[in-house]
Enzyme design. Structure first.
Site, PDB file in Angstrom:
ATOM      1  N   GLU A 138       0.822  -1.194   0.000  1.00 59.90           N
ATOM      2  CA  GLU A 138       0.000   0.000   0.000  1.00 59.90           C
ATOM      3  C   GLU A 138       0.865   1.256   0.000  1.00 59.90           C
ATOM      4  O   GLU A 138       1.951   1.279   0.587  1.00 59.90           O
ATOM      5  CB  GLU A 138      -0.917  -0.005   1.231  1.00 59.90           C
ATOM      6  CG  GLU A 138      -1.889  -1.172   1.184  1.00 59.90           C
ATOM      7  CD  GLU A 138      -3.002  -1.085   2.213  1.00 59.90           C
ATOM      8  OE1 GLU A 138      -2.742  -0.593   3.326  1.00 59.90           O
ATOM      9  OE2 GLU A 138      -4.122  -1.502   1.893  1.00 59.90           O
ATOM     10  N   CYS A 159       3.481   8.522   1.027  1.00 57.11           N
ATOM     11  CA  CYS A 159       4.025   7.604   2.031  1.00 57.11           C
ATOM     12  C   CYS A 159       4.200   6.252   1.356  1.00 57.11           C
ATOM     13  O   CYS A 159       3.229   5.621   0.944  1.00 57.11           O
ATOM     14  CB  CYS A 159       3.038   7.525   3.201  1.00 57.11           C
ATOM     15  SG  CYS A 159       3.528   6.344   4.457  1.00 57.11           S
ATOM     16  N   CYS A 179       6.350  -6.830   7.635  1.00 56.47           N
ATOM     17  CA  CYS A 179       7.434  -6.287   8.460  1.00 56.47           C
ATOM     18  C   CYS A 179       7.754  -7.292   9.555  1.00 56.47           C
ATOM     19  O   CYS A 179       6.881  -8.023  10.013  1.00 56.47           O
ATOM     20  CB  CYS A 179       6.962  -4.974   9.103  1.00 56.47           C
ATOM     21  SG  CYS A 179       8.237  -4.139  10.082  1.00 56.47           S
ATOM     22  N   CYS A 188       6.288  -4.662  16.261  1.00 55.40           N
ATOM     23  CA  CYS A 188       5.701  -3.673  17.180  1.00 55.40           C
ATOM     24  C   CYS A 188       4.248  -4.064  17.487  1.00 55.40           C
ATOM     25  O   CYS A 188       3.467  -4.335  16.580  1.00 55.40           O
ATOM     26  CB  CYS A 188       5.754  -2.265  16.575  1.00 55.40           C
ATOM     27  SG  CYS A 188       7.435  -1.736  16.239  1.00 55.40           S
ATOM     28  N   CYS A 219       1.118  -2.156  15.869  1.00 52.71           N
ATOM     29  CA  CYS A 219       1.097  -1.861  14.428  1.00 52.71           C
ATOM     30  C   CYS A 219       0.465  -3.010  13.650  1.00 52.71           C
ATOM     31  O   CYS A 219       0.792  -4.174  13.857  1.00 52.71           O
ATOM     32  CB  CYS A 219       2.526  -1.628  13.938  1.00 52.71           C
ATOM     33  SG  CYS A 219       2.624  -1.304  12.164  1.00 52.71           S
ATOM     34  N   CYS A 270      -1.231   6.015   9.847  1.00 53.84           N
ATOM     35  CA  CYS A 270      -0.035   5.342  10.371  1.00 53.84           C
ATOM     36  C   CYS A 270      -0.399   4.042  11.063  1.00 53.84           C
ATOM     37  O   CYS A 270      -1.292   4.010  11.916  1.00 53.84           O
ATOM     38  CB  CYS A 270       0.662   6.214  11.409  1.00 53.84           C
ATOM     39  SG  CYS A 270       1.198   7.783  10.770  1.00 53.84           S
TER      40      CYS A 270
HETATM   41  N1  SAH Z   1       9.179   0.690  10.406  1.00 53.29           N
HETATM   42  C1  SAH Z   1       9.379   2.109  10.329  1.00 53.29           C
HETATM   43  C2  SAH Z   1       8.489   2.751   9.286  1.00 53.29           C
HETATM   44  C3  SAH Z   1       7.006   2.734   9.600  1.00 53.29           C
HETATM   45  S1  SAH Z   1       6.558   4.331  10.053  1.00 53.29           S
HETATM   46  C4  SAH Z   1       9.188   2.722  11.712  1.00 53.29           C
HETATM   47  O1  SAH Z   1       8.771   2.029  12.629  1.00 53.29           O
HETATM   48  O2  SAH Z   1       9.498   3.898  11.884  1.00 53.29           O
HETATM   49  C5  SAH Z   1       5.022   4.088  10.770  1.00 53.29           C
HETATM   50  C6  SAH Z   1       4.857   4.904  12.025  1.00 53.29           C
HETATM   51  O3  SAH Z   1       3.532   4.694  12.519  1.00 53.29           O
HETATM   52  C7  SAH Z   1       5.815   4.521  13.126  1.00 53.29           C
HETATM   53  O4  SAH Z   1       6.242   5.652  13.806  1.00 53.29           O
HETATM   54  C8  SAH Z   1       4.925   3.675  14.050  1.00 53.29           C
HETATM   55  O5  SAH Z   1       5.416   3.717  15.376  1.00 53.29           O
HETATM   56  C9  SAH Z   1       3.595   4.332  13.883  1.00 53.29           C
HETATM   57  N2  SAH Z   1       2.437   3.462  14.105  1.00 53.29           N
HETATM   58  C10 SAH Z   1       2.358   2.135  13.953  1.00 53.29           C
HETATM   59  N3  SAH Z   1       1.111   1.699  14.239  1.00 53.29           N
HETATM   60  C11 SAH Z   1       0.397   2.787  14.573  1.00 53.29           C
HETATM   61  C12 SAH Z   1      -0.964   2.992  14.923  1.00 53.29           C
HETATM   62  N4  SAH Z   1      -1.837   1.986  14.968  1.00 53.29           N
HETATM   63  N5  SAH Z   1      -1.363   4.248  15.191  1.00 53.29           N
HETATM   64  C13 SAH Z   1      -0.499   5.275  15.094  1.00 53.29           C
HETATM   65  N6  SAH Z   1       0.778   5.142  14.736  1.00 53.29           N
HETATM   66  C14 SAH Z   1       1.223   3.918  14.483  1.00 53.29           C
END
Ligand code: SAH
Length: 340
Positions: free
Chosen positions: A84, A97, A104, A108, A111, A324
């Site tokens: 996406e 983006c 991945c 986390c 996520c 995000c």
């Molecule tokens: N793997 C990289 C790139 C992904 S960026 C990284 O972790 O930085 C995606 C961003 O969205 C990251 O800062 C992550 O912490 C945040 N994120 C992930 N799940 C989320 C959610 N459900 N709500 C808000 N932010 C989220």
């Protein structure tokens, strides 16, 4: 192929290096879809390229528009995997983006992409083709690129570096390094390496003010705890007027209290940085909650009073799961994410 590899190929054909620039311009600037359209190349070279090379693109499988103007593009790769890409127009910029992996493996807890696990890395052309294909579809010019889609960019290091070269190159997309941001979960050795290899902006998903909380929500913290991460930030060769961005997902009841804001302010002392607060975007999997607006503003206000630059990231495209942490491959959505 980046410019150097393309140049090498052309040399092996006994062609002049400037042909590489011509080809890059046709692909990324004039956006043609076949070698035969590259009219300033000798016919014999065009024929050779047609025979021996492939000009591959991504297949647009779905396009969804959010009420706020954000659009989510689902691309199908040649092996049927999907990624996406999110198009985010606003008053002063148009941001794309992009994804760097199918799935991945950073794990986390909050996520959605993490739930899918790592399916595979994207190749450089699959990373830059997201920009190419979306730009073909939309009328506004894309001005900013963030590698914040599916995947961990620094876990696909070489491909990301190759893709960045194409995004920045005068024969490629001509993005200024200031308009590109790579976001990482905090892989310490790769951050240090990246500081030497690239001049684009760096964002780090911090998400917690101490190891105890970070260990719970980001398993990678056990490998690279905060002390090492902050040390890497201090060593990072930042250019003049640049700062590291710390992203901080606010998870209700977990890391959003005033005590966390206080601890965070102490932790980041001495690092040239700004903070981007991301209120948790809810998705059908997982127990986490978005904090109230009041909690979010209180957290921000405390940090601002400590003279820290803090922005709250607007959650764009939440109604189409484009915000995000809400990105995931479609087949995965169908299998595991039936929303009731
Ligand atoms: N793997 C990289 C790139 C992904 S960026 C990284 O972790 O930085 C995606 C961003 O969205 C990251 O800062 C992550 O912490 C945040 N994120 C992930 N799940 C989320 C959610 N459900 N709500 C808000 N932010 C989220």
């Amino acid at each position: 192929m980046d410019w150097h590899k393309l140049k090498g190929l052309l040399e092996s054909y006994d062609e002049k290096p400037f042909r590489a620039q011509q080809i890059m311009k046709w692909v990324f600037q004039k956006k043609v879809s076949s070698f035969s359209q590259m009219t300033d190349l000798p016919e014999i070279l065009r024929e050779k390229l047609e025979k021996e090379c492939q000009l591959t693109t991504l297949i647009l499988a779905q396009r969804q528009k959010s009420q706020d103007g954000t659009e989510k593009f689902l691309f199908e790769l040649s092996d049927k995997n999907t990624v996406e890409t999110v198009y985010i127009p606003s008053d002063d910029r148009v941001t794309l983006c992009i994804s760097t992996q199918v799935g991945c493996r950073m794990g986390c807890k909050f996520c959605l992409t993490a739930k899918q696990g790592l399916v595979r890395h994207l190749m450089p052309f699959e990373i830059v083709s997201q920009v190419l294909e979306v730009q073909k579809q939309v009328s506004q010019r894309i001005t900013n690129i963030v590698m914040m889609g599916m995947g961990e960019p620094l876990d696909n290091y070489e491909a990301v570096i190759d893709a960045l070269k194409i995004l920045e190159s005068p024969w490629g997309f001509q993005f200024s390094q200031r308009k590109i941001t790579v976001s990482t979960v905090g892989l310490v050795p790769e951050i240090l390496r990246f500081g030497k290899d690239s001049d684009v902006n760096l964002a780090i998903s911090l998400n917690a003010p101490n190891d105890e909380i970070r260990n719970q929500i980001m398993p990678m913290n056990k490998k690279y705890p905060l002390k090492e991460l902050f040390e890497a930030c201090k060593q990072y060769p930042l250019k003049k007027n640049r700062r590291i961005t710390f992203e901080y997902v606010l998870l209700g009841g977990i890391n959003d209290g005033l005590e966390h804001a206080k601890e965070l302010a102490l932790q980041i002392k001495g690092i040239r940085c700004k903070i981007n607060l991301i209120p948790f975007n809810e998705h059908p999997k997982g127990p986490f909650k978005r904090p109230s607006d009041e909690t979010i503003f209180t957290f921000q206000e405390y940090l601002i009073n400590q003279n820290i630059t803090v922005l709250i990231r607007k959650s764009r495209g939440r109604d189409i799961l484009a915000a995000c942490g809400q990105l995931v491959s479609q087949h995965y959505t169908e299998k595991f994410l039936t929303v009731h």
